[in-house]
Design a protein around this motif. Sequence first.
Motif, PDB file in Angstrom:
ATOM      1  N   SER A  46      50.632  14.664  33.145  1.00  0.00           N
ATOM      2  CA  SER A  46      50.899  16.091  33.350  1.00  0.00           C
ATOM      3  C   SER A  46      52.387  16.352  33.594  1.00  0.00           C
ATOM      4  O   SER A  46      52.903  17.389  33.179  1.00  0.00           O
ATOM      5  CB  SER A  46      50.065  16.631  34.500  1.00  0.00           C
ATOM      6  N   THR A  47      53.062  15.441  34.253  1.00  0.00           N
ATOM      7  CA  THR A  47      54.488  15.667  34.501  1.00  0.00           C
ATOM      8  C   THR A  47      55.336  15.367  33.270  1.00  0.00           C
ATOM      9  O   THR A  47      56.310  16.060  33.014  1.00  0.00           O
ATOM     10  CB  THR A  47      54.996  14.828  35.676  1.00  0.00           C
ATOM     11  N   THR A  48      54.972  14.345  32.498  1.00  0.00           N
ATOM     12  CA  THR A  48      55.790  14.013  31.326  1.00  0.00           C
ATOM     13  C   THR A  48      55.490  14.907  30.137  1.00  0.00           C
ATOM     14  O   THR A  48      56.381  15.199  29.350  1.00  0.00           O
ATOM     15  CB  THR A  48      55.587  12.549  30.922  1.00  0.00           C
ATOM     16  N   LEU A  55      54.989  19.836  22.794  1.00  0.00           N
ATOM     17  CA  LEU A  55      53.730  19.323  22.269  1.00  0.00           C
ATOM     18  C   LEU A  55      52.588  19.478  23.264  1.00  0.00           C
ATOM     19  O   LEU A  55      51.670  18.664  23.285  1.00  0.00           O
ATOM     20  CB  LEU A  55      53.893  17.846  21.905  1.00  0.00           C
ATOM     21  N   ASP A  56      52.631  20.501  24.085  1.00  0.00           N
ATOM     22  CA  ASP A  56      51.609  20.670  25.117  1.00  0.00           C
ATOM     23  C   ASP A  56      50.212  20.804  24.520  1.00  0.00           C
ATOM     24  O   ASP A  56      49.263  20.197  25.008  1.00  0.00           O
ATOM     25  CB  ASP A  56      51.904  21.890  25.972  1.00  0.00           C
ATOM     26  N   ILE A  57      50.070  21.598  23.473  1.00  0.00           N
ATOM     27  CA  ILE A  57      48.753  21.845  22.899  1.00  0.00           C
ATOM     28  C   ILE A  57      48.223  20.597  22.198  1.00  0.00           C
ATOM     29  O   ILE A  57      47.044  20.279  22.303  1.00  0.00           O
ATOM     30  CB  ILE A  57      48.825  23.043  21.945  1.00  0.00           C
ATOM     31  N   VAL A  58      49.103  19.868  21.536  1.00  0.00           N
ATOM     32  CA  VAL A  58      48.681  18.643  20.854  1.00  0.00           C
ATOM     33  C   VAL A  58      48.251  17.588  21.871  1.00  0.00           C
ATOM     34  O   VAL A  58      47.215  16.926  21.711  1.00  0.00           O
ATOM     35  CB  VAL A  58      49.826  18.108  19.961  1.00  0.00           C
ATOM     36  N   LEU A  63      43.962  14.624  24.736  1.00  0.00           N
ATOM     37  CA  LEU A  63      43.341  14.210  25.993  1.00  0.00           C
ATOM     38  C   LEU A  63      41.894  14.682  26.091  1.00  0.00           C
ATOM     39  O   LEU A  63      41.039  13.965  26.619  1.00  0.00           O
ATOM     40  CB  LEU A  63      44.149  14.727  27.177  1.00  0.00           C
ATOM     41  N   VAL A  64      41.609  15.858  25.569  1.00  0.00           N
ATOM     42  CA  VAL A  64      40.220  16.348  25.564  1.00  0.00           C
ATOM     43  C   VAL A  64      39.363  15.468  24.667  1.00  0.00           C
ATOM     44  O   VAL A  64      38.237  15.098  25.035  1.00  0.00           O
ATOM     45  CB  VAL A  64      40.162  17.821  25.120  1.00  0.00           C
ATOM     46  N   VAL A  65      39.884  15.104  23.503  1.00  0.00           N
ATOM     47  CA  VAL A  65      39.133  14.222  22.602  1.00  0.00           C
ATOM     48  C   VAL A  65      38.890  12.870  23.261  1.00  0.00           C
ATOM     49  O   VAL A  65      37.790  12.311  23.186  1.00  0.00           O
ATOM     50  CB  VAL A  65      39.882  14.070  21.258  1.00  0.00           C
ATOM     51  N   LEU A  66      39.897  12.345  23.946  1.00  0.00           N
ATOM     52  CA  LEU A  66      39.751  11.054  24.620  1.00  0.00           C
ATOM     53  C   LEU A  66      38.696  11.102  25.712  1.00  0.00           C
ATOM     54  O   LEU A  66      37.861  10.184  25.821  1.00  0.00           O
ATOM     55  CB  LEU A  66      41.090  10.636  25.224  1.00  0.00           C
TER      56      LEU A  66
END
Length: 110
Positions: A46-48, A55-58, A63-66
């Motif tokens: 979240s910090t990086t 690229l926040d949305i990507v 992360l959701v897919v993972l």
Amino acid sequence: MQNTRLNNLLDAIATRLGQWFLNPWRRLSLLIISFLFGFFLGNAVSTTAGQRAELDIVVAGFLVVLTEVTSRIFYSQSFFTRRSLFVDSLNLLKVGFTYSLFLEAFKLGS
């Protein structure tokens, strides 16, 4: 595979490590470490990821897919069967990761 010395050594190491983690306290300690590592990973991501904000949305989609793939692996097995240590630790890694992201969202919301 061929029965080489390296193959025998790796099999023996895997067998001994599996027997070592049959102890309930060692298994529990590894699961707690997995949860805490997931918490650290969520905090670090979240910090990086929010540093440059390009690229926040990507990253969020990845992360959701993972997490969904991890949930599919964990919950595809029957409830009463004993799960492997790898699947349990992967699930607790996901739980710690998700918990950390929720805490970061609460910190940003306040």
